[in-house]
Design a protein around this motif. Structure first.
Motif, mmCIF file in Angstrom:
data_model
loop_
_atom_site.group_PDB
_atom_site.id
_atom_site.type_symbol
_atom_site.label_atom_id
_atom_site.label_comp_id
_atom_site.label_asym_id
_atom_site.label_seq_id
_atom_site.Cartn_x
_atom_site.Cartn_y
_atom_site.Cartn_z
ATOM 1 N N PHE A 149 0.817 -1.213 0.000
ATOM 2 C CA PHE A 149 0.000 0.000 0.000
ATOM 3 C C PHE A 149 0.846 1.257 0.000
ATOM 4 O O PHE A 149 0.379 2.314 -0.417
ATOM 5 C CB PHE A 149 -1.026 0.006 1.151
ATOM 6 N N ILE A 259 -4.842 -8.382 -3.438
ATOM 7 C CA ILE A 259 -5.717 -8.130 -2.292
ATOM 8 C C ILE A 259 -5.652 -6.659 -1.897
ATOM 9 O O ILE A 259 -6.671 -5.995 -1.699
ATOM 10 C CB ILE A 259 -5.310 -9.024 -1.098
ATOM 11 N N ILE A 260 -4.418 -6.129 -1.791
ATOM 12 C CA ILE A 260 -4.243 -4.734 -1.392
ATOM 13 C C ILE A 260 -4.729 -3.791 -2.488
ATOM 14 O O ILE A 260 -5.462 -2.829 -2.228
ATOM 15 C CB ILE A 260 -2.748 -4.462 -1.097
ATOM 16 N N THR A 263 -8.443 -3.425 -2.994
ATOM 17 C CA THR A 263 -9.083 -2.683 -1.906
ATOM 18 C C THR A 263 -8.795 -1.192 -2.009
ATOM 19 O O THR A 263 -9.702 -0.367 -1.903
ATOM 20 C CB THR A 263 -8.587 -3.207 -0.554
ATOM 21 N N MET A 274 -13.582 -10.884 -1.222
ATOM 22 C CA MET A 274 -13.166 -11.682 -0.074
ATOM 23 C C MET A 274 -12.922 -10.800 1.155
ATOM 24 O O MET A 274 -13.333 -11.145 2.258
ATOM 25 C CB MET A 274 -11.907 -12.465 -0.404
ATOM 26 N N VAL A 275 -12.258 -9.653 0.949
ATOM 27 C CA VAL A 275 -11.990 -8.758 2.086
ATOM 28 C C VAL A 275 -13.307 -8.285 2.698
ATOM 29 O O VAL A 275 -13.480 -8.279 3.919
ATOM 30 C CB VAL A 275 -11.127 -7.563 1.632
ATOM 31 N N VAL A 278 -14.719 -11.084 4.704
ATOM 32 C CA VAL A 278 -14.090 -11.245 6.020
ATOM 33 C C VAL A 278 -14.654 -10.217 6.989
ATOM 34 O O VAL A 278 -14.961 -10.514 8.137
ATOM 35 C CB VAL A 278 -12.556 -11.110 5.912
ATOM 36 N N ARG A 281 -17.980 -11.309 7.971
ATOM 37 C CA ARG A 281 -17.925 -12.719 8.381
ATOM 38 C C ARG A 281 -18.859 -13.583 7.542
ATOM 39 O O ARG A 281 -19.565 -14.450 8.043
ATOM 40 C CB ARG A 281 -18.240 -12.860 9.868
ATOM 41 N N LEU A 283 -18.933 -16.377 5.723
ATOM 42 C CA LEU A 283 -17.970 -17.472 5.575
ATOM 43 C C LEU A 283 -18.020 -18.222 4.240
ATOM 44 O O LEU A 283 -16.969 -18.540 3.700
ATOM 45 C CB LEU A 283 -18.105 -18.440 6.756
ATOM 46 N N VAL A 286 -15.933 -16.288 1.930
ATOM 47 C CA VAL A 286 -14.510 -16.347 2.285
ATOM 48 C C VAL A 286 -13.921 -17.696 1.883
ATOM 49 O O VAL A 286 -12.845 -17.764 1.273
ATOM 50 C CB VAL A 286 -14.324 -16.117 3.798
ATOM 51 N N LYS B 152 -1.074 -13.746 3.085
ATOM 52 C CA LYS B 152 -2.178 -12.796 3.227
ATOM 53 C C LYS B 152 -3.515 -13.521 3.246
ATOM 54 O O LYS B 152 -4.407 -13.181 4.014
ATOM 55 C CB LYS B 152 -2.159 -11.795 2.072
ATOM 56 N N MET B 153 -3.613 -14.563 2.380
ATOM 57 C CA MET B 153 -4.834 -15.353 2.325
ATOM 58 C C MET B 153 -5.077 -16.038 3.671
ATOM 59 O O MET B 153 -6.174 -16.006 4.221
ATOM 60 C CB MET B 153 -4.642 -16.381 1.210
ATOM 61 N N LEU B 156 -6.358 -13.613 6.150
ATOM 62 C CA LEU B 156 -7.777 -13.290 5.978
ATOM 63 C C LEU B 156 -8.652 -14.406 6.530
ATOM 64 O O LEU B 156 -9.658 -14.154 7.207
ATOM 65 C CB LEU B 156 -8.086 -13.077 4.492
ATOM 66 N N ILE B 157 -8.257 -15.674 6.249
ATOM 67 C CA ILE B 157 -9.073 -16.808 6.716
ATOM 68 C C ILE B 157 -9.121 -16.819 8.241
ATOM 69 O O ILE B 157 -10.191 -16.943 8.846
ATOM 70 C CB ILE B 157 -8.476 -18.135 6.202
ATOM 71 N N VAL B 159 -8.529 -14.379 10.376
ATOM 72 C CA VAL B 159 -9.252 -13.235 10.930
ATOM 73 C C VAL B 159 -10.753 -13.439 10.762
ATOM 74 O O VAL B 159 -11.546 -13.121 11.648
ATOM 75 C CB VAL B 159 -8.785 -11.925 10.261
ATOM 76 N N ALA B 160 -11.178 -14.016 9.614
ATOM 77 C CA ALA B 160 -12.596 -14.304 9.418
ATOM 78 C C ALA B 160 -13.088 -15.238 10.505
ATOM 79 O O ALA B 160 -14.205 -15.100 10.996
ATOM 80 C CB ALA B 160 -12.825 -14.928 8.038
ATOM 81 N N LEU B 237 4.992 -6.509 7.922
ATOM 82 C CA LEU B 237 4.317 -6.202 6.659
ATOM 83 C C LEU B 237 2.909 -6.788 6.637
ATOM 84 O O LEU B 237 1.954 -6.126 6.209
ATOM 85 C CB LEU B 237 5.128 -6.751 5.475
ATOM 86 N N SER B 240 0.613 -4.864 9.071
ATOM 87 C CA SER B 240 0.242 -3.568 8.507
ATOM 88 C C SER B 240 -0.779 -3.746 7.397
ATOM 89 O O SER B 240 -1.723 -2.969 7.285
ATOM 90 C CB SER B 240 1.474 -2.861 7.939
ATOM 91 N N SER B 241 -0.591 -4.770 6.563
ATOM 92 C CA SER B 241 -1.535 -4.984 5.473
ATOM 93 C C SER B 241 -2.914 -5.312 6.010
ATOM 94 O O SER B 241 -3.922 -4.791 5.521
ATOM 95 C CB SER B 241 -1.051 -6.122 4.569
ATOM 96 N N PHE B 244 -4.356 -2.262 7.331
ATOM 97 C CA PHE B 244 -4.706 -1.385 6.221
ATOM 98 C C PHE B 244 -6.038 -1.795 5.615
ATOM 99 O O PHE B 244 -6.822 -0.953 5.188
ATOM 100 C CB PHE B 244 -3.614 -1.411 5.154
ATOM 101 N N LEU B 245 -6.295 -3.115 5.571
ATOM 102 C CA LEU B 245 -7.563 -3.593 5.024
ATOM 103 C C LEU B 245 -8.708 -3.401 6.012
ATOM 104 O O LEU B 245 -9.852 -3.705 5.700
ATOM 105 C CB LEU B 245 -7.447 -5.075 4.659
ATOM 106 N N LEU B 247 -8.847 -4.991 8.896
ATOM 107 C CA LEU B 247 -9.074 -6.271 9.556
ATOM 108 C C LEU B 247 -8.066 -6.521 10.663
ATOM 109 O O LEU B 247 -8.090 -7.557 11.309
ATOM 110 C CB LEU B 247 -9.004 -7.410 8.526
ATOM 111 N N GLY B 257 -0.433 0.582 10.148
ATOM 112 C CA GLY B 257 -1.302 0.227 9.030
ATOM 113 C C GLY B 257 -2.673 0.873 9.152
ATOM 114 O O GLY B 257 -3.220 1.407 8.182
ATOM 115 N N VAL B 260 -2.551 4.525 8.138
ATOM 116 C CA VAL B 260 -2.620 4.752 6.696
ATOM 117 C C VAL B 260 -4.054 4.618 6.228
ATOM 118 O O VAL B 260 -4.559 5.425 5.445
ATOM 119 C CB VAL B 260 -1.716 3.749 5.942
ATOM 120 N N ILE B 264 -6.472 7.579 4.401
ATOM 121 C CA ILE B 264 -6.275 7.379 2.968
ATOM 122 C C ILE B 264 -7.019 8.452 2.168
ATOM 123 O O ILE B 264 -6.637 8.787 1.052
ATOM 124 C CB ILE B 264 -6.710 5.952 2.552
#
Lengths: 318, 306
Positions: A149, A259-260, A263, A274-275, A278, A281, A283, A286, B152-153, B156-157, B159-160, B237, B240-241, B244-245, B247, B257, B260, B264
């Protein structure tokens, strides 16, 4: 092609398929081990126990986990990953158009960055130790070791704010011409290209330098071949395997970058989906997106492996 | 060889063509530096950057000119000024104070997560190398498969599934990077475990834990530490990502993150509120890279990664 090699390739394919199955199980187990209850979460605190039980039954949450996993996996295989928990729309419909958007972004980025990275990598390997090589090396290590980012923010700052060449957001194209399409998707592509080119150029440079250190290159040099001839006719044909390996591996960094980038630029692709999934939630969304991403990643890594196998004469002629 | 160039101090990608690790072994003056690894100018710079952020993580609040949450000014996204050295954010808060406060989140979470991953990975890797057999095979296959999920994937999983409270984030990051630590420790420990003095220790009847920690571990400290530093960069990293998202670290707390992300909107005006936290991340990751490179060098890292 011979028996030994096809067996090697088949093993590689089987390993990838097995890994994907394991990943599917891991994704499913992680996302269903939730501390809370999905049905409770959808209906809120004030829902009656009967309503929650009815929804649990409707979502199939009261079936045993193994059965749910198998039916989910079967659904994925026929292209039906279930319904979104948030709005009840089939996940396949949500993914449909967005997948092609993401693939378009990835394809254009790859088409731009592969030639650029090869040019940078090979030329800086040829001019190793020169000022040019050091500038390229420092620039690429900077891009590789900062978050995507930051690259995206700096790209917006330079190209959209200061120079005003490109729009800051990826909107739907205004006109119908190819130029309009390019302009509206330019910022995401530029950002991703920076990230991918940096990775790929570094790996390409290392691969070519490895080849240039081989004794037969020394021999060609002693016979008086010029530097261009050495690289083009002696080194490059032998470095194609490692370079193809590097290209496939670097392209797998696309997945993280996407992904970044989707977004930050609000690009209507699968990573953004997907983001958002998440965050809410959702699922089933995701799970499906995660598997698509992992499958893409495994495919690229497998291609990298196969490139390495195919380019190794000891494996080819055994 | 027609030419012999000295590799650039920290940014050399590959060992010079002459062979691996010429810089630390074949230099005539290397004897003097055997006990104390030589740090060049670049390494010193990296060490200073890392030290600076560590101090800020501990005592950053003392240096902050303003209160973190205080809305100071009606003007948002102000440029740098004497009053506000890094400008103001989207609510008119002082960015310098917020970056300093975010240091504790970013550095703290990343350090704890990396330590957990390194500890778990080292224990598992040592146990696998010393035990061998089906235990080693099972652990290695399982963790290898986990490595094939892009980080990263994976983030995300997890965190979900587990949400983004700070303990959940620390565990998420630790789980994601544990397989990598395990692989490195196992790879270097297997070589050491095959040496004669380990065989002697086994013959002496020493326990497994003694062999793991007293015989093997002291001989692999270098690669493990280098790996720790690199892993820390990846964790910073990824954290922060995620932030940033939206999450990662959640408001009212903010790591770099999140800073930022929340600012934004100031990007079209070129506000320092977006750039400064991002530069803080970049300086930390580049600083650690510079330090690790000059301490351990590429050759060691390549050996470890293989």
């Amino acid at each position: 092609m011979n028996a030994g090699m096809s067996r090697l390739l088949l093993t590689r394919l089987a390993t990838a398929a097995g890994t994907l199955l394991f990943v599917a199980a891991a994704v499913f187990v992680t996302t269903t081990m939730l501390p809370g209850d999905v049905a409770q979460e959808i209906l809120g605190q004030s829902a009656t126990p009967e309503a929650v039980a009815a929804l649990r039954h409707g979502l199939g949450l009261d079936r045993p986990p193994v059965e749910r996993f198998l039916s989910w996996l079967g659904g994925l295989l026929v292209g039906d990953p279930g319904l979104s928990l948030v709005n009840g729309v089939p996940v396949a419909t949500l993914i449909g158009g967005r997948l092609s958007n993401s693939l378009l972004l990835a394809a254009v980025t790859a088409a731009v960055s592969v030639p650029l990275a090869l040019l940078l990598g090979v030329s800086s390997a040829m001019l190793r130790g020169s000022i040019y090589d050091r500038v390229v090396g420092t620039a690429t290590i900077f891009v590789v070791s900062v978050p995507e980012f930051l690259v995206a923010s700096l790209a917006v700052l330079v190209f959209a704010v200061k120079l005003r060449w490109l729009p800051a957001l990826a909107q739907a194209p205004q006109g119908h011409g190819l130029l309009d399409l390019m302009r509206s998707f330019a910022m995401p592509i530029v950002t991703l290209t920076f990230v991918i080119v940096a990775q790929m150029a570094r790996m390409t440079r290392a691969a070519v330098i490895d080849t240039l250190a081989a004794p037969y290159v020394e021999m060609a040099r002693l016979k008086g071949a010029g530097p261009i001839r050495i690289v083009l006719t002696h080194a490059l044909p032998n470095a194609i395997g490692p370079i193809a390996n590097a290209v496939a591996l670097s392209l797998s960094f696309l997945l993280g970058g996407v992904i970044i980038v989707e977004t930050i630029f609000n690009y209507p692709g699968i990573a953004k989906l997907m983001v958002d999934g998440v965050a809410t939630r959702d699922l089933p969304v995701v799970q499906a997106c995660a598997l698509i991403f992992c499958a893409g990643y495994l495919l690229l890594v497998m291609l990298a492996d196969i490139a390495a196998i195919l380019s190794n004469p000891r494996l080819r002629h055994r | 060889m027609t030419h012999h160039e000295t590799p650039p101090p920290a940014l050399a990608e590959a060992p010079p063509a002459g062979g691996p690790s010429t810089d630390s072994l074949s230099a005539p003056s290397s004897r003097r530096h055997l006990s104390f690894p030589k740090i060049g100018v670049v390494g010193m710079l990296g060490a200073m950057i890392v030290l600076f952020w560590l101090v800020m993580a501990l005592f950053g609040n003392q240096f902050a000119p303003y209160d973190v949450g205080e809305i100071l000014d009606a003007d948002v996204f102000e440029p740098m000024s004497r009053l506000y050295p890094f400008g103001t954010d989207y609510l008119g808060r002082d960015i310098l104070s917020r970056v300093l406060a975010g240091t504790r989140q970013t550095v703290g979470i990343a350090l704890i997560a990396t330590s957990l991953a390194a500890l778990g990975g080292a224990l598992g890797g040592l146990a696998a190398a010393v035990t061998g057999g089906w235990f080693d095979a099972l652990l290695s296959r399982t963790l290898d498969a986990l490595v094939s999920i892009p980080s990263k994937m994976f983030g995300l999983i997890l965190v979900a599934a587990f949400g983004s409270s700070i303990p959940a984030l620390i565990l998420t990051l630790a789980v994601i990077y544990l397989p990598g630590c395990y692989r490195l420790v196992r790879a270097v420990a297997v070589n050491v475990a095959a040496l004669d003095f380990v065989l002697v220790a086994r013959a002496r009847g020493e326990g497994k834990f003694h062999i793991m920690t007293r015989e093997v571990l002291p001989n692999i400290v270098g690669p493990v530490l280098a790996d720790f530093g690199l892993r820390f960069v990846y964790v910073v990293l990824l954290l922060s990502s995620l932030s940033f998202l939206g999450l990662g670290v959640q408001p009212p707390d903010a790591d770099w993150g999140s800073l930022v992300r929340e600012n934004i909107g100031g990007l079209p005006y070129g506000a320092p509120a977006v750039i400064m936290p991002a530069l803080a991340i970049a300086s930390l990751t580049i600083g650690v890279n510079m330090l690790i490179d000059s301490l351990f060098g590429r050759s060691l890292r390549r050996k470890g990664a293989a």
